[in-house]
Scaffold this motif. Structure first.
Motif, short mmCIF file in Angstrom:
data_model
loop_
_atom_site.label_atom_id
_atom_site.label_comp_id
_atom_site.label_asym_id
_atom_site.label_seq_id
_atom_site.Cartn_x
_atom_site.Cartn_y
_atom_site.Cartn_z
N PHE A 1 6.70 -12.81 -37.22
CA PHE A 1 5.88 -12.01 -38.55
C PHE A 1 6.16 -10.84 -38.19
O PHE A 1 6.97 -9.81 -38.63
CB PHE A 1 4.62 -12.32 -38.62
N PHE A 2 7.20 -10.77 -36.78
CA PHE A 2 7.37 -9.84 -36.38
C PHE A 2 8.92 -9.37 -36.14
O PHE A 2 9.33 -8.05 -35.51
CB PHE A 2 6.79 -9.11 -35.10
N GLY A 3 9.25 -9.97 -36.62
CA GLY A 3 11.20 -10.00 -36.96
C GLY A 3 11.23 -9.74 -37.92
O GLY A 3 10.67 -9.20 -38.68
N ALA A 4 13.27 -9.82 -37.82
CA ALA A 4 14.14 -9.39 -39.63
C ALA A 4 12.94 -10.10 -40.19
O ALA A 4 13.01 -9.38 -41.76
CB ALA A 4 15.12 -9.47 -39.70
N SER A 5 12.74 -11.57 -40.83
CA SER A 5 11.90 -11.80 -42.03
C SER A 5 10.20 -11.90 -42.27
O SER A 5 10.43 -12.28 -43.42
CB SER A 5 12.27 -13.25 -41.80
N GLY A 6 10.07 -11.04 -41.65
CA GLY A 6 8.02 -11.30 -41.23
C GLY A 6 7.79 -10.53 -42.55
O GLY A 6 6.87 -11.05 -43.55
N GLY A 7 8.17 -9.54 -43.50
CA GLY A 7 8.11 -8.66 -44.92
C GLY A 7 8.37 -9.78 -46.01
O GLY A 7 7.18 -9.97 -46.47
N PHE A 8 9.42 -10.07 -45.25
CA PHE A 8 9.18 -11.40 -46.60
C PHE A 8 8.16 -13.07 -46.72
O PHE A 8 7.07 -13.33 -46.92
CB PHE A 8 10.55 -11.88 -46.90
N LEU A 9 7.28 -13.45 -45.30
CA LEU A 9 6.33 -13.83 -45.39
C LEU A 9 5.52 -13.51 -45.24
O LEU A 9 4.19 -14.72 -45.98
CB LEU A 9 6.49 -14.49 -43.56
N ILE A 10 5.16 -12.16 -45.44
CA ILE A 10 3.54 -11.85 -45.99
C ILE A 10 3.87 -11.78 -47.08
O ILE A 10 2.75 -11.92 -48.07
CB ILE A 10 3.63 -10.45 -45.22
N GLY A 11 5.53 -11.30 -48.08
CA GLY A 11 5.24 -11.38 -49.42
C GLY A 11 4.83 -12.65 -50.13
O GLY A 11 4.58 -12.70 -50.95
#
Length: 177
Positions: free
Chosen positions: A80-90
């Motif tokens: 969740f804190f890597g580059a793809s974290g925002g996509f996961l939250i979305g």
């Protein structure tokens, strides 16, 4: 919430996890795509806004406790804190929006509106969370992050079309799902 609701939420969380096992496909321009975000689209489309969003929240909760459910066997809070974290939250917001759009459509939408709903929620909303997060984590401008993410759009369009076709065929076979 009924037992059927709980079972369907768990089923689509499991489906999203299972789609991470499918080996990535590399597009001709060298961009790897995975099938996992298609689980977000399918959860929203089949389950509606509330249950679809909850299915993806369950998937993310399992991911957060360390289960290696992402493509490539990744899991844990660190993702969740890597580059793809925002996509996961979305993801759960995207599933909710897709479900909302399908819930508001009178009857079953034809193929083109179905694809459009998948793209709006499963790509547009998810990118709305993911691109700014990527920009911050990777220390890029928002435009650089958007350009980098645009490489995944062909795969996302393919997933939206496939999810719409799957939805259409399953609804023919099991109309009350």
């Amino acid at each position: 919430m009924t037992t059927k609701d709980i079972v369907l939420i768990a089923l689509f969380a499991a489906l999203t996890a299972a789609l991470g096992v499918i080996p990535q496909i590399t597009l001709p321009m060298g961009v790897p795509i995975t099938a996992q975000s298609m689980g977000v689209m399918l959860a929203g489309a089949f389950l509606g806004a509330k249950r679809g969003g909850l299915a993806i929240i369950l998937f993310l909760a399992l991911l957060a406790v360390g289960l290696p459910l992402l493509a490539g066997g990744r899991g844990g809070l660190g993702v969740f804190f890597g580059a793809s974290g925002g996509f996961l939250i979305g993801f759960p917001v995207g599933a909710f929006v897709i479900g909302y759009l399908f819930d508001r459509y009178a009857g079953r939408p034809p193929l083109f509106p179905s694809i459009l709903f998948m793209l709006l929620g499963g790509v547009g909303v998810v990118y709305l969370f993911g691109v700014p997060w990527l920009a911050v984590i990777a220390e890029l401008s928002i435009w650089q992050a958007l350009a980098a993410s645009a490489a995944f759009l062909p795969g996302d369009v393919i997933k939206a079309v496939l999810a719409s076709l799957i939805l259409r065929e399953v609804r023919k076979a099991i109309p009350n799902l």
